[in-house]
Motif scaffolding. Structure first.
Motif, PDB file in Angstrom:
ATOM      1  N   SER A  61      -2.169   1.506 -12.634  1.00 35.21           N
ATOM      2  CA  SER A  61      -1.317   1.270 -11.479  1.00 35.21           C
ATOM      3  C   SER A  61      -1.368   2.479 -10.566  1.00 35.21           C
ATOM      4  N   LEU A  62      -0.999   2.267  -9.312  1.00 39.10           N
ATOM      5  CA  LEU A  62      -1.132   3.312  -8.309  1.00 39.10           C
ATOM      6  C   LEU A  62      -0.070   3.110  -7.240  1.00 39.10           C
ATOM      7  N   SER A  63       0.665   4.177  -6.912  1.00 35.48           N
ATOM      8  CA  SER A  63       1.571   4.166  -5.766  1.00 35.48           C
ATOM      9  C   SER A  63       0.786   4.641  -4.554  1.00 35.48           C
ATOM     10  N   TYR A  64       0.784   3.843  -3.510  1.00 36.74           N
ATOM     11  CA  TYR A  64      -0.105   4.115  -2.378  1.00 36.74           C
ATOM     12  C   TYR A  64       0.643   3.888  -1.070  1.00 36.74           C
ATOM     13  N   THR A  65       0.447   4.792  -0.117  1.00 37.45           N
ATOM     14  CA  THR A  65       1.040   4.659   1.204  1.00 37.45           C
ATOM     15  C   THR A  65       0.030   4.030   2.146  1.00 37.45           C
ATOM     16  N   GLY A  66       0.363   2.863   2.699  1.00 40.76           N
ATOM     17  CA  GLY A  66      -0.531   2.138   3.580  1.00 40.76           C
ATOM     18  C   GLY A  66      -0.618   2.748   4.962  1.00 40.76           C
ATOM     19  N   PRO A  67      -1.458   2.188   5.828  1.00 35.04           N
ATOM     20  CA  PRO A  67      -1.701   2.768   7.157  1.00 35.04           C
ATOM     21  C   PRO A  67      -0.484   2.750   8.066  1.00 35.04           C
ATOM     22  N   ARG A  68       0.506   1.913   7.801  1.00 37.90           N
ATOM     23  CA  ARG A  68       1.721   1.871   8.619  1.00 37.90           C
ATOM     24  C   ARG A  68       2.885   2.576   7.933  1.00 37.90           C
ATOM     25  N   GLY A  69       2.560   3.348   6.918  1.00 42.10           N
ATOM     26  CA  GLY A  69       3.594   4.096   6.200  1.00 42.10           C
ATOM     27  C   GLY A  69       4.302   3.304   5.129  1.00 42.10           C
ATOM     28  N   GLU A  70       3.874   2.074   4.868  1.00 40.99           N
ATOM     29  CA  GLU A  70       4.527   1.255   3.856  1.00 40.99           C
ATOM     30  C   GLU A  70       4.131   1.746   2.456  1.00 40.99           C
ATOM     31  N   LEU A  88     -13.624  -1.937  -7.835  1.00 39.20           N
ATOM     32  CA  LEU A  88     -12.208  -1.646  -8.031  1.00 39.20           C
ATOM     33  C   LEU A  88     -11.425  -2.799  -7.421  1.00 39.20           C
ATOM     34  N   TRP A  89     -10.557  -3.356  -8.217  1.00 43.12           N
ATOM     35  CA  TRP A  89      -9.766  -4.503  -7.777  1.00 43.12           C
ATOM     36  C   TRP A  89      -8.309  -4.054  -7.727  1.00 43.12           C
ATOM     37  N   PHE A  90      -7.699  -4.142  -6.543  1.00 46.34           N
ATOM     38  CA  PHE A  90      -6.326  -3.703  -6.329  1.00 46.34           C
ATOM     39  C   PHE A  90      -5.456  -4.924  -6.020  1.00 46.34           C
ATOM     40  N   ARG A  91      -4.388  -5.061  -6.778  1.00 43.57           N
ATOM     41  CA  ARG A  91      -3.435  -6.155  -6.530  1.00 43.57           C
ATOM     42  C   ARG A  91      -2.070  -5.562  -6.215  1.00 43.57           C
ATOM     43  N   ASP A  92      -1.533  -5.935  -5.064  1.00 38.96           N
ATOM     44  CA  ASP A  92      -0.236  -5.425  -4.632  1.00 38.96           C
ATOM     45  C   ASP A  92       0.879  -6.178  -5.370  1.00 38.96           C
ATOM     46  N   HIS A  93       1.656  -5.448  -6.165  1.00 34.84           N
ATOM     47  CA  HIS A  93       2.806  -6.079  -6.827  1.00 34.84           C
ATOM     48  C   HIS A  93       4.109  -5.423  -6.405  1.00 34.84           C
ATOM     49  N   SER A  94       4.126  -4.888  -5.166  1.00 34.91           N
ATOM     50  CA  SER A  94       5.346  -4.283  -4.626  1.00 34.91           C
ATOM     51  C   SER A  94       6.478  -5.295  -4.544  1.00 34.91           C
ATOM     52  N   GLU A  95       6.172  -6.509  -4.080  1.00 41.27           N
ATOM     53  CA  GLU A  95       7.209  -7.531  -3.945  1.00 41.27           C
ATOM     54  C   GLU A  95       7.759  -7.916  -5.312  1.00 41.27           C
ATOM     55  N   GLN A  96       6.887  -8.015  -6.307  1.00 39.32           N
ATOM     56  CA  GLN A  96       7.347  -8.334  -7.654  1.00 39.32           C
ATOM     57  C   GLN A  96       8.286  -7.251  -8.178  1.00 39.32           C
ATOM     58  N   GLN A  97       7.920  -5.981  -7.958  1.00 36.78           N
ATOM     59  CA  GLN A  97       8.785  -4.894  -8.412  1.00 36.78           C
ATOM     60  C   GLN A  97      10.110  -4.897  -7.661  1.00 36.78           C
ATOM     61  N   ARG A  98      10.055  -5.206  -6.362  1.00 38.73           N
ATOM     62  CA  ARG A  98      11.297  -5.263  -5.589  1.00 38.73           C
ATOM     63  C   ARG A  98      12.216  -6.350  -6.140  1.00 38.73           C
ATOM     64  N   LEU A  99      11.645  -7.513  -6.436  1.00 36.07           N
ATOM     65  CA  LEU A  99      12.446  -8.599  -6.984  1.00 36.07           C
ATOM     66  C   LEU A  99      13.003  -8.238  -8.359  1.00 36.07           C
ATOM     67  N   GLU A 100      12.201  -7.538  -9.162  1.00 35.39           N
ATOM     68  CA  GLU A 100      12.677  -7.119 -10.483  1.00 35.39           C
ATOM     69  C   GLU A 100      13.825  -6.134 -10.361  1.00 35.39           C
ATOM     70  N   ARG A 101      13.721  -5.215  -9.369  1.00 36.84           N
ATOM     71  CA  ARG A 101      14.818  -4.266  -9.150  1.00 36.84           C
ATOM     72  C   ARG A 101      16.077  -4.989  -8.701  1.00 36.84           C
ATOM     73  N   GLU A 102      15.927  -5.956  -7.792  1.00 35.27           N
ATOM     74  CA  GLU A 102      17.084  -6.701  -7.321  1.00 35.27           C
ATOM     75  C   GLU A 102      17.720  -7.483  -8.461  1.00 35.27           C
ATOM     76  N   LEU A 103      16.881  -8.068  -9.311  1.00 34.20           N
ATOM     77  CA  LEU A 103      17.404  -8.815 -10.451  1.00 34.20           C
ATOM     78  C   LEU A 103      18.168  -7.899 -11.393  1.00 34.20           C
ATOM     79  N   ALA A 104      17.608  -6.694 -11.622  1.00 30.55           N
ATOM     80  CA  ALA A 104      18.292  -5.738 -12.499  1.00 30.55           C
ATOM     81  C   ALA A 104      19.625  -5.311 -11.899  1.00 30.55           C
ATOM     82  N   GLU A 105      19.659  -5.140 -10.570  1.00 24.79           N
ATOM     83  CA  GLU A 105      20.898  -4.734  -9.919  1.00 24.79           C
ATOM     84  C   GLU A 105      21.953  -5.836  -9.985  1.00 24.79           C
TER      85      GLU A 105
END
Length: 249
Positions: A61-70, A88-105
């Motif tokens: 896994s990798l934390s990466y800052t996109g061209p628009r600062g995302e 190298l195959w990169f799959r964005d799972h930011s939305e999944q992690q966000r949903l998991e955080r919201e569910l945990a909250e």
């Protein structure tokens, strides 16, 4: 499967995908990329040097800052190809992690012990406090704070002891900072002090050789209390050195 694909076949497979694909030659130099990968770059493929974070990825896994600062959380896979190159195959799972955080909250229970978490206890305790205001009925709140070599197994052992010692009407909550909260409806401070003494003795025996100590705090509901002020007053009485120091009700 992947080692039977040529670079062009892999590119055709994923070029319409949201997943990003970067093909490297046998020397590790960028050879080709699909549209999704190019959207991750702030430059074209020619500007993809060896120190670029995408090429420097060496984990799953990798934390990466996109061209628009995302901020993106990418899953990374390394795929060997038929000609000795790799992709190298990169799959964005930011939305999944966000949903998991919201569910945990939004969750009301602690994932380790199954007890109410701080939010869940607040939800359960609020009607009890309202009942105290309406009927002037007693309510005591006990804080139990663990100190020492506390791991998840120790928290589970404590939760079992609390479930065994408390009544069905009592509420037990816990948080990740090694603190348990016991809400005792229809209980005066003197009775809560007796319970604390029993719990102190039981926990001391349970963790006699485990390097875990327990401190207690206690507050009885007052007319000016809401849920948080009651918890705060109990927290002010916590004293690891004193063990069972309590507040005036």
């Amino acid at each position: 499967m992947w080692d039977r694909l040529t670079p062009s076949q892999l590119g055709e497979l994923l070029d319409t995908s949201h997943d990003a694909l970067l093909v490297l030659d046998s020397d590790g130099q960028p050879r080709a990329a699909n549209a999704a990968l190019l959207r991750l770059l702030d430059t074209g493929l020619d500007g993809l040097g060896p120190d670029h974070p995408l090429l420097a990825a060496n984990a799953d896994s990798l934390s990466y800052t996109g061209p628009r600062g995302e901020r993106l959380e990418l899953q990374v896979r390394y795929l060997p190809l038929t000609d000795g190159s790799r992709a190298l195959w990169f799959r964005d799972h930011s939305e999944q992690q966000r949903l998991e955080r919201e569910l945990a909250e939004q969750s009301l229970t602690d994932p380790v012990t199954g007890l109410l978490n701080h939010r869940g206890l607040g939800v359960a305790l609020e009607p009890q406090v309202s009942r105290c205001r309406r009927y002037d009925s007693p309510l005591s709140l006990v804080l139990l704070e663990l100190h020492g070599e506390v791991d998840n197994q120790a928290r589970i052992r404590v939760s079992r002891i609390l479930k065994d010692q408390l009544r069905w009407a009592d509420m037990i909550g816990c948080s990740e900072d090694q603190r348990f909260i016991l809400a005792l409806p229809e209980t005066r401070q003197a009775d809560a002090e007796q319970l604390i003494a029993k719990l102190h003795e039981r926990l001391a025996a349970e963790f006699a050789d485990a390097g875990v100590d327990a401190a207690f705090g206690l507050a009885e509901w007052r007319k000016a209390d809401n849920t948080q002020t009651l918890i705060n007053r109990a927290a002010q009485t916590l004293d690891p050195a004193a063990g069972t120091r309590t507040a005036a009700g």
